[in-house]
Design an enzyme around this catalytic site. Structure first.
Site, short mmCIF file in Angstrom:
data_model
loop_
_atom_site.label_atom_id
_atom_site.label_comp_id
_atom_site.label_asym_id
_atom_site.label_seq_id
_atom_site.Cartn_x
_atom_site.Cartn_y
_atom_site.Cartn_z
N ARG A 41 0.80 -1.22 0.00
CA ARG A 41 0.00 0.00 0.00
C ARG A 41 0.84 1.27 0.00
O ARG A 41 0.33 2.34 -0.30
CB ARG A 41 -0.91 0.02 1.23
CG ARG A 41 -1.97 -1.09 1.25
CD ARG A 41 -2.79 -1.01 2.54
NE ARG A 41 -3.81 -2.03 2.60
CZ ARG A 41 -5.06 -1.86 2.16
NH1 ARG A 41 -5.40 -0.70 1.62
NH2 ARG A 41 -5.96 -2.83 2.25
N LYS A 168 3.44 -18.78 8.37
CA LYS A 168 2.58 -19.18 9.48
C LYS A 168 2.11 -17.92 10.21
O LYS A 168 2.78 -16.87 10.10
CB LYS A 168 3.32 -20.15 10.42
CG LYS A 168 4.48 -19.53 11.20
CD LYS A 168 4.05 -19.07 12.57
CE LYS A 168 5.18 -18.45 13.36
NZ LYS A 168 4.74 -17.82 14.61
N HIS A 198 10.12 -20.79 9.86
CA HIS A 198 11.53 -20.41 9.78
C HIS A 198 12.41 -21.24 10.72
O HIS A 198 13.62 -21.34 10.51
CB HIS A 198 11.71 -18.92 10.06
CG HIS A 198 11.51 -18.51 11.48
ND1 HIS A 198 10.28 -18.21 12.00
CD2 HIS A 198 12.40 -18.37 12.50
CE1 HIS A 198 10.42 -17.89 13.27
NE2 HIS A 198 11.69 -17.97 13.60
N LYS A 202 16.79 -23.18 10.41
CA LYS A 202 17.95 -22.95 11.26
C LYS A 202 18.95 -24.10 11.10
O LYS A 202 18.58 -25.27 11.02
CB LYS A 202 17.52 -22.81 12.73
CG LYS A 202 16.70 -21.55 12.98
CD LYS A 202 16.30 -21.42 14.44
CE LYS A 202 15.47 -20.17 14.68
NZ LYS A 202 16.21 -18.93 14.41
N GLU A 236 11.81 -16.86 24.87
CA GLU A 236 11.99 -15.52 24.32
C GLU A 236 12.12 -14.54 25.48
O GLU A 236 11.31 -14.58 26.41
CB GLU A 236 10.81 -15.12 23.44
CG GLU A 236 10.60 -16.04 22.24
CD GLU A 236 9.39 -15.63 21.42
OE1 GLU A 236 9.55 -14.91 20.44
OE2 GLU A 236 8.26 -16.03 21.80
N ASP A 255 0.88 -19.53 18.33
CA ASP A 255 2.04 -18.86 17.75
C ASP A 255 3.27 -19.75 17.74
O ASP A 255 4.08 -19.69 16.80
CB ASP A 255 2.34 -17.58 18.55
CG ASP A 255 3.47 -16.76 17.94
OD1 ASP A 255 3.44 -16.54 16.72
OD2 ASP A 255 4.37 -16.33 18.68
N HIS A 260 6.22 -24.40 15.59
CA HIS A 260 7.64 -24.54 15.92
C HIS A 260 7.92 -25.77 16.78
O HIS A 260 8.73 -26.62 16.43
CB HIS A 260 8.15 -23.31 16.66
CG HIS A 260 8.09 -22.05 15.86
ND1 HIS A 260 8.09 -22.02 14.49
CD2 HIS A 260 8.06 -20.75 16.25
CE1 HIS A 260 8.05 -20.78 14.07
NE2 HIS A 260 8.02 -19.99 15.11
N LYS A 360 7.17 -15.92 26.57
CA LYS A 360 7.76 -14.59 26.41
C LYS A 360 8.18 -14.06 27.77
O LYS A 360 7.68 -14.49 28.80
CB LYS A 360 6.76 -13.65 25.74
CG LYS A 360 6.52 -13.96 24.27
CD LYS A 360 5.70 -12.88 23.62
CE LYS A 360 5.61 -13.10 22.10
NZ LYS A 360 6.93 -12.99 21.43
#
Length: 509
Positions: A41, A168, A198, A202, A236, A255, A260, A360
Site C-alpha cells: 500500500r 505461518k 523459519h 535454522k 523468548e 504462535d 515450531h 515470552k
C-alpha cells in the site's frame, strides 16, 4: 526468476526477507537474473523502495554482512538494487493486479526472464485467501503452471513455474486452516506450495537428521529403553512489543506450539527415512504427529499449563506486564507461556515423556532440545541415593549458541574416586569459523531450487491443529484469570508442578 513479495514494505520483508536476499547475493548463490518485486500500500517509487531496502539491510543483516551496503566498493549493492522494484496498490483491488501484471511483463522482458515466478505472502493470514484468489482471477497462475504431467517436454525450454510461499500461522484452528488450504490448492498445486516455518531453516535444526542418522553412537539410544525423557524449550526474553494485535488473536499455543515446537518434536522423534526425498522425510514427521497421544477434557488440566507474564525485570530494568502492554485488553486471557507433558504412542517412544515449554519475557532467548538418558543402575559409582550421578544428556542448542553438548561423568584426577559431570561441547562458530546463515536464506534458496523438504505439507499442518484443538477448546471454556509469572522468571509455579509427580524438573538453560 521473479520473486513477488506481497507486503514487500512490511516488517517481515524489512527485517528478514530483504537482508536474507542480499546475503544470498553477497554469497554468490542468488540467481544472477533475479527480479524482486515488492507489492504494498505504501506510496513508493523504485528508488524509494531501494532506499528503504538499503536501510533495512544495514540494520538487520547478519553479523558478517552488517553494513554491507556501505561502502559499495565492489558494486555489490548497486547490482542488487537494480533487481528491486515496487508496485503500489491494495491487495483486495483487482486493478492493482492488472497494474502488477503489466509491470511484471515489462520487468521480465527487460531482464530476459523466462516467466518463473515465486509469490510470497508476507501479509496477515486474513489476506492469504483473497490474495491467492486475486492471482487466479488475474490469470497469474494458469493451467500451464499446474500441468505437471507435461513438465519440460523439451529440457532446453522448460515450462515456467509458479510457486507460493505461505507464512505461518496458517489459520487459528483446524477449520480455518483447512479452509485456507482448500482455497490455495484450488489455485496452486500442492507441490508448488511452500508453507514456511523459519525454525526449520535454522542450521542446527537441519543438522538434527545428520546428528541422528550419520552417527552410530546416538540412534541406537533414541528409544524408550534408554531415554528417560525429552525436553524442548523455546524461550523468548522480549515481550509482545508491537505485535499485540496479532498476539491477542494467537497466544503462545497457536504462535509457537502448533508449529515450531511440534515440528522440532517431529524431527527429534521421527523414524529413519529410507531416503532424503522431501516427501519421504515429511511422511516420517507426519507419523510422529499422528502418534501423539490426545490431551482432551480433564487431561488438559493435568498435562498443560498456560500463564501470562506480569511486571518484572529484564537485565535489571523494570518491564511492564502483559496486561499493561499497548493494544492488550485489560481482561485478556491470552497465554504468553505454555508448558506441556505429552507422549508419542509408538513402539520407539512408548512411555517416554516429552516436556515442552515456551514463553515470552523469560530470562534469556534460547531454543534447546535435551534428550536425557536413564540413570545408571544404583551400584558401583551410583550407590549413594543422597548423591546420585547426573544422568547423561544430549543437548542440542538451536539458538543463539548453535551446537550440541553431551554430558558425561568423569573421575576428578587424584587418589580418590570422585566423580564430576563434564560436557563434550561442539559449537558451530568455533569449529567452522563463521556464523550460520539465517534461516530465511536457506529457505528462500530451497524455494528457488524447488526443494520442499524443510517446508510443512498440508497434512502436517492439519494434523498439528487437530492435536492442539482439544487443548484450546478446554481453555476457552474457562473464564478464570490465568496464572502469572514475573517477567524475567522461568514461568509460573504450575510449570514446575507439572513435572513434580514424575520426579523430573526443567533443565536450567
Amino acid at each position: 526468476m521473479t520473486l513477488v513479495i506481497f507486503g514487500g514494505a512490511g516488517d517481515l520483508a524489512r527485517r528478514k526477507l530483504l537482508p536474507a536476499l542480499y546475503n544470498l547475493h553477497l554469497d554468490g548463490v542468488l540467481p544472477p537474473r533475479t527480479a524482486i518485486v515488492a507489492v504494498g500500500r505504501a506510496s513508493l517509487t523504485d528508488a524509494g523502495y531501494r532506499s528503504l531496502a538499503k536501510e533495512s539491510i544495514a540494520q538487520f543483516a547478519r553479523e558478517r554482512h552488517t553494513g554491507a551496503p556501505e561502502p559499495d566498493n565492489d558494486g555489490s549493492w548497486t547490482a542488487f538494487a537494480e533487481s528491486l522494484f515496487f508496485v503500489g496498490g491494495s491487495l483486495d483491488d483487482s486493478a492493482a493486479y492488472a497494474a502488477l501484471g503489466s509491470r511484471l511483463d515489462i520487468i521480465e522482458h527487460e531482464r530476459g526472464l523466462p516467466g518463473n515466478r515465486i509469490y510470497y505472502l508476507a501479509v496477515p493470514p486474513s489476506m492469504f485467501v483473497p490474495t491467492v484468489e486475486q492471482l487466479a482471477r488475474a490469470r497469474f497462475v494458469g493451467a500451464g503452471h499446474r500441468d505437471h504431467s507435461a513438465d519440460s517436454p523439451d529440457p532446453r525450454h522448460p515450462r515456467p513455474f509458479a510457486r507460493l510461499i505461505v507464512e505461518k500461522p496458517i489459520g487459528r484452528d483446524l477449520a480455518s486452516a483447512t479452509a485456507i488450504n482448500d482455497a490455495i490448492v484450488r489455485v496452486f498445486d500442492e507441490r508448488d506450495i511452500y508453507r514456511i516455518d523459519h525454525y526449520l531453516g535454522k542450521e542446527t535444526v537441519q543438522n538434527l537428521l545428520v546428528l541422528r542418522f550419520a552417527n552410530a553412537i546416538f540412534e541406537p539410544l533414541f528409544n524408550q529403553k534408554y531415554v528417560d525423557h525429552v525436553q524442548i524449550t523455546v524461550a523468548e526474553s522480549e515481550g509482545v512489543g508491537t505485535r499485540a494485535s496479532y498476539y491477542e488473536q494467537a497466544g503462545a499455543m497457536r504462535d509457537m506450539v502448533q508449529n515450531h515446537l511440534l515440528q522440532l518434536l517431529a524431527l527429534i522423534a521421527m523414524e529413519p527415512p529410507h531416503s532424503l526425498d522431501p516427501d519421504v522425510v515429511r511422511d516420517e514427521k507426519l507419523e510422529v504427529l499422528l502418534s501423539l497421544r490426545p490431551i482432551e477434557g480433564e487431561a488438559v488440566d493435568a498435562q498443560a499449563v498456560r500463564a501470562q507474564y506480569a511486571a518484572g525485570f529484564e537485565f535489571g530494568a523494570p518491564v511492564r506486564g502483559y496486561l499493561d502492554e499497548p493494544g492488550v485488553a485489560a481482561d485478556s486471557r491470552t497465554e504468553t507461556f505454555v508448558a506441556l507433558r505429552l507422549f508419542v504412542d509408538n513402539w520407539r517412544w512408548a512411555g517416554v515423556p516429552f516436556l515442552l515449554r515456551t514463553g515470552k519475557r523469560l530470562p534469556k532467548r534460547a531454543s534447546e532440545i535435551t534428550v536425557q538418558l536413564k540413570d545408571v543402575p544404583p551400584i558401583l559409582f551410583n550407590r549413594d541415593p543422597a548423591a546420585p550421578l547426573d544422568a547423561n544428556a544430549l543437548t542440542i542448542r538451536i539458538q543463539p549458541d548453535e551446537g550440541f553438548a553431551l554430558g558425561i561423568s568423569s573421575k576428578i584426577p587424584g587418589p580418590r574416586v570422585n566423580i564430576y559431570p563434564v560436557k563434550m561441547d561442539f559449537r558451530y562458530s568455533s569449529t567452522f569459523g563463521a556464523g550460520s546463515p539465517e534461516a530465511y536464506e536457506r529457505l528462500l534458496l530451497d524455494v528457488m531450487s524447488g526443494d520442499p523438504t524443510l517446508f510443512m505439507r498440508r497434512d502436517e499442518v492439519e494434523a498439528a491443529w487437530r492435536w492442539v484443538s482439544p487443548i484450546l477448546e478446554r481453555w476457552s471454556g474457562h473464564a478464570d484469570r490465568l496464572p502469572t509469572y514475573a517477567a524475567g522468571e522461568w514461568g509460573p509455579d504450575q510449570a514446575d508442578a507439572l513435572l513434580r509427580p514424575t520426579g523430573r524438573r526443567w533443565r536450567a538453560l
